[in-house]
Design a protein around this motif. Structure first.
Motif, PDB file in Angstrom:
ATOM      1  N   GLY A 120      -0.487  32.580 -33.283  1.00  0.00           N
ATOM      2  CA  GLY A 120      -0.531  31.988 -31.954  1.00  0.00           C
ATOM      3  C   GLY A 120      -1.313  30.685 -31.975  1.00  0.00           C
ATOM      4  N   THR A 121      -2.341  30.646 -32.806  1.00  0.00           N
ATOM      5  CA  THR A 121      -3.156  29.436 -32.916  1.00  0.00           C
ATOM      6  C   THR A 121      -2.309  28.268 -33.416  1.00  0.00           C
ATOM      7  OG1 THR A 121      -5.008  30.873 -33.478  1.00  0.00           O
ATOM      8  CG2 THR A 121      -5.320  28.515 -33.828  1.00  0.00           C
ATOM      9  N   GLU A 139      -1.232  36.755 -24.636  1.00  0.00           N
ATOM     10  CA  GLU A 139      -1.551  38.126 -24.226  1.00  0.00           C
ATOM     11  C   GLU A 139      -0.513  38.675 -23.243  1.00  0.00           C
ATOM     12  OE1 GLU A 139      -5.604  37.923 -22.749  1.00  0.00           O
ATOM     13  OE2 GLU A 139      -6.317  36.981 -24.597  1.00  0.00           O
ATOM     14  N   SER A 170       1.420  35.260 -29.271  1.00  0.00           N
ATOM     15  CA  SER A 170       0.733  35.717 -30.487  1.00  0.00           C
ATOM     16  C   SER A 170       1.205  37.127 -30.804  1.00  0.00           C
ATOM     17  CB  SER A 170      -0.776  35.725 -30.267  1.00  0.00           C
ATOM     18  OG  SER A 170      -1.394  36.485 -31.300  1.00  0.00           O
ATOM     19  N   LYS A 207      -2.343  42.554 -30.400  1.00  0.00           N
ATOM     20  CA  LYS A 207      -1.548  42.135 -29.244  1.00  0.00           C
ATOM     21  C   LYS A 207      -0.503  43.180 -28.856  1.00  0.00           C
ATOM     22  CE  LYS A 207      -3.976  38.594 -28.605  1.00  0.00           C
ATOM     23  NZ  LYS A 207      -4.090  37.384 -29.390  1.00  0.00           N
TER      24      LYS A 207
HETATM   25  C1  LIG Z   1      -4.739  36.048 -29.566  1.00  0.00           C
HETATM   26  C2  LIG Z   1      -4.836  34.827 -28.752  1.00  0.00           C
HETATM   27  C3  LIG Z   1      -4.552  33.562 -29.291  1.00  0.00           C
HETATM   28  C4  LIG Z   1      -4.358  33.310 -30.743  1.00  0.00           C
HETATM   29  O1  LIG Z   1      -3.367  33.977 -31.384  1.00  0.00           O
HETATM   30  P1  LIG Z   1      -3.466  34.273 -32.966  1.00  0.00           P
HETATM   31  O2  LIG Z   1      -2.118  34.815 -33.273  1.00  0.00           O
HETATM   32  O3  LIG Z   1      -4.558  35.267 -33.146  1.00  0.00           O
HETATM   33  O4  LIG Z   1      -3.741  32.996 -33.659  1.00  0.00           O
HETATM   34  C5  LIG Z   1      -4.568  32.462 -28.442  1.00  0.00           C
HETATM   35  N1  LIG Z   1      -4.861  32.588 -27.156  1.00  0.00           N
HETATM   36  C6  LIG Z   1      -5.165  33.775 -26.598  1.00  0.00           C
HETATM   37  C7  LIG Z   1      -5.466  33.828 -25.142  1.00  0.00           C
HETATM   38  C8  LIG Z   1      -5.194  34.922 -27.383  1.00  0.00           C
HETATM   39  O5  LIG Z   1      -5.517  36.085 -26.832  1.00  0.00           O
END
Ligand SMILES: *Cc1c(COP(=O)(O)O)cnc(C)c1O
Length: 379
Positions: free
Chosen positions: A59-60, A165, A186, A191
C-alpha cells in the motif's frame, strides 16, 4: 503465529489460495509477472466496477506512485489527514514535498473538511496551492466523501484516497477506493484481505494504470536493451502473492460479513457501559467493512477506567488490543510540519482503543474478551 493468543486482526485464508500458488509453480510464473496478477487485478476491477487497478507490492508503494503520478515534486505541499498510519504520509517525504497535517471531525473520525479548507485558503494566501489531498477511511469507515470532494473541487486539488483499510466499504452504494482521483489499497497481513504483503492503485483510465505499471517495473522504455528516460521503481506485485489475493477475493464479502458481526458483538457488549462509545457509521448512506472495531473510553464517566486500563487487562489475558493511530502532527519525525485544526485527533488517540476484530475470531475468543470487559467494568 501463537495459536492461543487472540490477535487484533490476523490473516484468514479462504481455502483456494494454495491452488493459485500451485498453478504459479506448475506454470513456472514465479516472478513479478504472470496470470495470477492479471486475474487478481480483474477480480478487483469487477469488485469495484468500471475502474482500473494495478497490483503492487504494498500500500505504501501505491501511495508513493499515486503522488508521482499526480506530479508531486520537491517544493510542493500535500495535505494529509493527521490521524492515520505513517505510511499515508511517508511518501510525501519520499518525493521531497512538505506534508500539511489536518485534524479529524467527530462523525467519521476522518479528515475534517473545515480544517482542510482553512489550510488551503491559508496556503494559497501565503505561499501556493497544495498539490494533493490524502484522505483516509480509517478502520473502514468512509470519510465525509461529499464534503471533502466539494472542497477539493472548489480549489481544483486532486484527492489521493487512502483506502488501505476500507476494501469493501462503500458510500451511497459506491465502493471506497473509487472516490479519489486515485485510490489505494493495502493487502498487508493485518488488512481485510492479505496477499502476505501487497497493495494496489486504482486509476480512472487504462492509460494511467499502464503508466503506474510502467513506473512500478523500473520504467523500461521500449528497446531490446535496458533503456530508461524516467526514474522507475520496483513496486510490482509478485505472481505468488497475487495467487493469495485471488483466493482472498473469493471470501472477501463473507469475511466482511463476519467483521460486521464482530462489530455488532461489541456494540451489544458496551451498550450499557457508561463512558464507552463504539465507533459506528453516522448514517445508512455509509457502509463500513469494520476492518477494526474501535472504541472511545472516557475515564471521567467510567470511574477512572481508561482505554489503557482496558488494554492492560486484555494483555494480561493474552488478548491483543492497540491504541488508535497516533496523529502524525504529534510524531517526533513529523511534528515540525504545519498542522491545521484543534484537538479532535489528539483526544481520539488518548481515549481510543482498537479491539480484536479478525474475521476468524471464535465464539470462545469472544467469551474471553467479554469476561475481561465485564470484570473491569463490574457489570
Ligand atoms: C496499512 C496501511 C497503509 C500501508 O499499506 P502497506 O501495504 O502496509 O504498505 C497505508 N495507509 C493506511 C491507512 C494503512 O492502514
Amino acid at each position: 503465529m501463537h495459536k492461543n493468543k487472540i490477535w487484533l486482526s490476523p490473516p484468514h485464508m479462504g481455502g483456494s489460495e494454495l491452488k493459485y500458488i500451485q498453478e504459479a509453480f506448475d506454470s513456472n510464473w514465479v516472478a513479478p509477472i504472470g496470470p495470477n496478477i492479471n486475474a487478481f487485478e480483474q477480480d478487483l476491477e469487477d469488485y469495484l466496477g468500471s475502474h482500473h487497478v494495478a497490483a503492487l507490492n504494498s500500500g505504501t508503494s501505491a501511495i508513493h506512485l499515486g503522488l508521482v503520478l499526480l506530479g508531486v515534486q520537491p517544493g510542493d505541499t500535500v495535505l494529509c489527514q493527521s490521524m492515520t498510519f505513517s505510511a499515508s504520509a511517508n511518501p510525501i517525504l519520499y518525493q521531497g514535498a512538505t506534508p500539511i497535517f489536518i485534524d479529524s471531525e467527530t462523525e467519521t473520525y476522518n479528515l475534517c473538511p473545515i480544517a482542510l479548507e482553512e489550510a488551503i485558503v491559508d496556503k494559497i494566501a501565503k505561499d501556493k496551492k497544495p498539490k494533493a489531498i490524502i484522505a483516509v477511511h480509517l478502520y473502514g469507515i468512509p470519510y465525509k466523501i461529499d464534503q471533502i470532494r466539494a472542497v477539493a473541487d472548489k480549489y481544483s486539488i486532486p484527492i489521493l484516497e487512502d483506502s488501505a483499510e476500507a476494501l469493501g466499504s462503500s458510500y451511497k452504494g459506491q465502493k471506497c477506493g473509487t472516490f479519489g482521483d486515485m485510490g489505494v489499497f493495502s493487502f498487508n497481513g493485518s488488512k481485510i484481505i492479505t496477499t502476505s504483503s501487497g497493495g494496489a492503485i486504482v486509476t480512472k483510465t487504462e492509460k494511467l494504470k499502464e503508466e503506474a505499471i510502467f513506473l512500478a517495473t523500473q520504467a523500461r522504455d521500449e528497446a531490446p536493451h535496458y533503456q530508461h528516460s524516467q526514474i522507475g521503481y520496483n513496486y510490482r506485485m509478485s505472481n505468488i502473492c497475487a495467487g493469495i489475493g485471488r483466493g482472498q477475493m473469493e471470501v472477501l464479502d463473507y469475511h466482511i460479513g463476519l467483521r460486521r458481526n464482530i462489530h455488532e458483538f461489541y456494540v451489544e457488549l458496551f451498550e450499557d457501559i457508561k463512558g464507552v462509545t463504539v465507533f459506528t457509521v453516522p448514517d445508512a448512506t455509509y457502509f463500513s467493512n469494520y476492518w477494526l472495531t474501535t472504541i472511545l473510553v472516557r475515564p471521567s464517566e467510567t470511574n477512572g477506567v481508561s482505554s489503557e486500563t482496558l488494554r492492560l487487562a486484555l494483555e494480561a489475558a493474552n488478548i491483543e488490543s492497540r491504541p488508535l493511530w497516533k496523529p502524525m502532527h504529534l510524531q517526533p519525525v513529523f511534528c515540525k510540519y504545519p498542522y491545521y485544526g484543534n484537538t479532535v485527533s489528539e483526544t481520539l488517540f488518548n481515549d481510543g482503543l482498537c479491539l480484536p476484530s479478525g474475521s476468524n475470531l471464535s465464539v470462545e475468543d469472544r467469551a474471553q474478551i467479554k469476561a475481561v470487559v465485564f470484570k473491569l467494568f463490574r457489570k
